[in-house]
Design a protein around this motif. Sequence first.
Motif, mmCIF file in Angstrom:
data_model
loop_
_atom_site.group_PDB
_atom_site.id
_atom_site.type_symbol
_atom_site.label_atom_id
_atom_site.label_comp_id
_atom_site.label_asym_id
_atom_site.label_seq_id
_atom_site.Cartn_x
_atom_site.Cartn_y
_atom_site.Cartn_z
ATOM 1 N N VAL A 29 -16.447 4.423 -15.525
ATOM 2 C CA VAL A 29 -16.847 3.574 -14.361
ATOM 3 C C VAL A 29 -16.208 2.279 -14.028
ATOM 4 O O VAL A 29 -15.668 1.790 -13.352
ATOM 5 N N LYS A 30 -16.159 1.567 -15.411
ATOM 6 C CA LYS A 30 -15.868 0.261 -15.449
ATOM 7 C C LYS A 30 -14.341 -0.054 -15.483
ATOM 8 O O LYS A 30 -13.955 -0.954 -15.080
ATOM 9 N N LEU A 41 -6.477 3.978 -5.653
ATOM 10 C CA LEU A 41 -7.175 3.099 -4.596
ATOM 11 C C LEU A 41 -7.643 1.969 -5.001
ATOM 12 O O LEU A 41 -7.512 0.717 -4.424
ATOM 13 N N SER A 42 -8.043 1.949 -6.305
ATOM 14 C CA SER A 42 -8.483 0.486 -6.907
ATOM 15 C C SER A 42 -7.172 -0.377 -7.258
ATOM 16 O O SER A 42 -7.316 -1.506 -7.256
ATOM 17 N N ILE A 77 -12.239 1.814 -13.949
ATOM 18 C CA ILE A 77 -11.879 1.792 -12.407
ATOM 19 C C ILE A 77 -12.081 0.358 -11.686
ATOM 20 O O ILE A 77 -11.309 -0.197 -10.894
ATOM 21 N N ASP A 78 -13.372 -0.100 -12.007
ATOM 22 C CA ASP A 78 -13.815 -1.726 -11.523
ATOM 23 C C ASP A 78 -12.635 -2.505 -12.031
ATOM 24 O O ASP A 78 -12.139 -3.356 -11.203
ATOM 25 N N ALA A 115 -7.112 9.667 -7.811
ATOM 26 C CA ALA A 115 -7.074 9.229 -6.648
ATOM 27 C C ALA A 115 -7.776 8.005 -6.582
ATOM 28 O O ALA A 115 -7.364 6.993 -5.987
ATOM 29 N N ASN A 116 -9.038 7.857 -7.397
ATOM 30 C CA ASN A 116 -9.803 6.529 -7.218
ATOM 31 C C ASN A 116 -9.044 5.480 -8.115
ATOM 32 O O ASN A 116 -9.044 4.141 -7.420
ATOM 33 N N TYR A 158 -9.395 -2.723 -10.289
ATOM 34 C CA TYR A 158 -9.409 -3.378 -9.110
ATOM 35 C C TYR A 158 -9.470 -4.937 -9.153
ATOM 36 O O TYR A 158 -9.112 -5.557 -8.362
ATOM 37 N N ASN A 159 -10.162 -5.499 -10.553
ATOM 38 C CA ASN A 159 -10.316 -6.847 -10.750
ATOM 39 C C ASN A 159 -8.953 -7.460 -11.258
ATOM 40 O O ASN A 159 -8.832 -8.659 -11.564
ATOM 41 N N SER A 183 -2.473 4.215 -1.703
ATOM 42 C CA SER A 183 -2.829 4.923 -0.833
ATOM 43 C C SER A 183 -2.591 6.427 -1.254
ATOM 44 O O SER A 183 -1.612 6.980 -1.107
ATOM 45 N N PRO A 184 -3.478 7.130 -1.816
ATOM 46 C CA PRO A 184 -3.328 8.397 -2.659
ATOM 47 C C PRO A 184 -3.519 9.651 -1.894
ATOM 48 O O PRO A 184 -4.340 9.359 -0.646
ATOM 49 N N THR A 188 0.818 -1.146 -0.067
ATOM 50 C CA THR A 188 0.187 -0.216 0.017
ATOM 51 C C THR A 188 0.939 1.272 0.046
ATOM 52 O O THR A 188 0.793 2.049 1.008
ATOM 53 N N ASP A 243 -10.303 11.169 -10.537
ATOM 54 C CA ASP A 243 -9.833 10.017 -11.058
ATOM 55 C C ASP A 243 -8.620 9.477 -10.808
ATOM 56 O O ASP A 243 -8.509 8.062 -10.577
#
Lengths: 265, 265, 265
Positions: free
Chosen positions: B242-243, B36-37, B245-246, B32-33, B249-250, B41-42, B16, B30
């Motif tokens: 949106v996807k 995180l994804s 960022i998802d 920052a997100n 994460y995936n 840690s931004p 992290t 965007d």
Amino acid sequence: MINDVSKIITNVRTTTPLIHAITNYVTINDCANILLSYGASPAMAEAYDETYDFASISSALYINIGTLTKEQEQAIIMAVISAKNYNVPVVLDPVACGAIKRKMDVINRIFQLGKVDIIKGNLGEIKYLAGYESKSRGVDSIDDGNNSVEACESLALKYNCTVIATGAEDIVTDGKRTAIIKNGTKLLTLITGAGCMVGALTAATAAAEKDKFIAGIASVLAMNLAGEHAEKLTKAPGSFRVKLIDEIYNLKEEDFLKEGKVTWL
Amino acid sequence: MINDVSKIITNVRTTTPLIHAITNYVTINDCANILLSYGASPAMAEAYDETYDFASISSALYINIGTLTKEQEQAIIMAVISAKNYNVPVVLDPVACGAIKRKMDVINRIFQLGKVDIIKGNLGEIKYLAGYESKSRGVDSIDDGNNSVEACESLALKYNCTVIATGAEDIVTDGKRTAIIKNGTKLLTLITGAGCMVGALTAATAAAEKDKFIAGIASVLAMNLAGEHAEKLTKAPGSFRVKLIDEIYNLKEEDFLKEGKVTWL
Amino acid sequence: MINDVSKIITNVRTTTPLIHAITNYVTINDCANILLSYGASPAMAEAYDETYDFASISSALYINIGTLTKEQEQAIIMAVISAKNYNVPVVLDPVACGAIKRKMDVINRIFQLGKVDIIKGNLGEIKYLAGYESKSRGVDSIDDGNNSVEACESLALKYNCTVIATGAEDIVTDGKRTAIIKNGTKLLTLITGAGCMVGALTAATAAAEKDKFIAGIASVLAMNLAGEHAEKLTKAPGSFRVKLIDEIYNLKEEDFLKEGKVTWL
């Protein structure tokens, strides 16, 4: 008590309080959108030349010191002086107060010249402000949670205000009354701005409710319940952020009564 | 090599890293997100009074000069001096350096007072910095791609750093080793901030991996693969964002091994 | 007339106008993304040291005074002077001009030193600028709509420009020709930035079309139609905001011809 909490969302939707937010550039859009979804009217005036005038006509003021440019610092000071003069409720979000020395200089000035009704921070920030040993990393709390309630109550008494500490469990206290809220989802830590959005919502509840302890519980619970509802629809952070705004909009009074896990200490 | 690349995402999720980003207001959320994804840690500290202190405790520093207010310029200079003093890796995103004269003044000052580990730009920006003929329009590259690899290698050698040039194909080089990455989707050009997000991710990979050439490939490939995965779910830009960022994460280590189209020159 | 309106979206997609936007931090990302979805190329240069140069190479300039820091004020003045000197069309969004005294000081300076082709505001703002009695609250209009058309026409004649007033019905006029647009959805008032996005789109249409009256109708109608299309997909504000960007991207010329509810006065 939970009845008083549940009614606030209807009060906000009926009265559409004008929320003046001076907040960081990272999540300013999220704060505005969640306020709209909750039923409030957001306005993000942050120019030094405007905040004294604008705070005076607002229903509540939200101060978030995440990205604190020099002009924002000056604008915040003017806004809190105005809020004191015009009796406008103030919510302070002391972002990263334990990580960056300068944040405390500005916070001290806010307390010197203004009046804060609610302090909302993560547990690390709240314990730091209360003078307890605490652990933060950047803008995040990594605190272990020792003496948490004690620290919150002590800070509330010190500034004669309500204190909200967010974390795995959330604490709300005015120094005499204390509640622990056990709702929420870990997904709220996977998006930026969950804490800021709680702060913005707290300004809306503080505008609608005289008892700031009740107001504090209402905003924390709204975020946590919306988070739980959104989590049922998606587990991925990008989609979760979108659904979170939807689910704030979809919240009903009875959700608070049926699903709220509030322990009154 | 691709094994080293694939492991970085796990390293980031395990450690992290704290990423200090000073970036433009258009895509700051965007950045920052997506951090995180990705598992980092931004923290977007950008006040002049804070960046020297904050950079010193960060795992890596991301500098993006897209919306360069006077205070941001000053804050950036303090941050890069701090990063040099405290040995914090620095990623520089020279947005629009060929389109606006003043950008080069600030970039030159960054190189004079700081130390840059990775330069990440679009092809037009990189060729401009390398002193090659290049074509840009506003913040976008419309370069034809002549002499691209040569320009990248030349820039890497000039500043003794890794260079990433994004485009239809992406180039990563440290001047001696060069890789071409052929993943990605045109949808990434239909949203704002794809370049900024690659830059932010590069700071995360640079924090987790000593070899900045490998780190540069890892971040570019992560963005491209997540883009390809998101494109399978939607062809429209709002939903794609949106996807994306998802799908960051995936991402899994094996995605890099199975789907990465990396040519090692 | 509606034929001329419908063709503009194709003109924009063919010519990809470079839109220089100086806008508030709340919705700056939405403005950039909607411009990309519409087919334009956004650039958000807002540093005082950059805007004179950047405006001179732009296809159109969008000025939004929502969060007007001191540097933004200075940058805006430089940009409008440049736009006048280089004959670049200017769209002005006079956010909250009736609510905060200082906004009018800046607006007056813009008219003194620059040249505005289109003023786009909500009805309360437009009536205030026209010198009519109007009602606003924060950044929102709560005007009852008396004398709306008269006020718009009067303002258009006063500054020899096109005026757009958004509301339950939208008014576009150049003082001689006036159109009322009855498309749209209430969901556009439940997200932040619908007005800003219309303003940004108006800069794109103004870049592509000489007749600014036609350009004004085209941008308002694009937003309203995309809103109607998005509303068919979702009723919740978070998802609506995402779909709105998608549906701007999906708009076709024939949508304007088939679905546009334009009354020509």
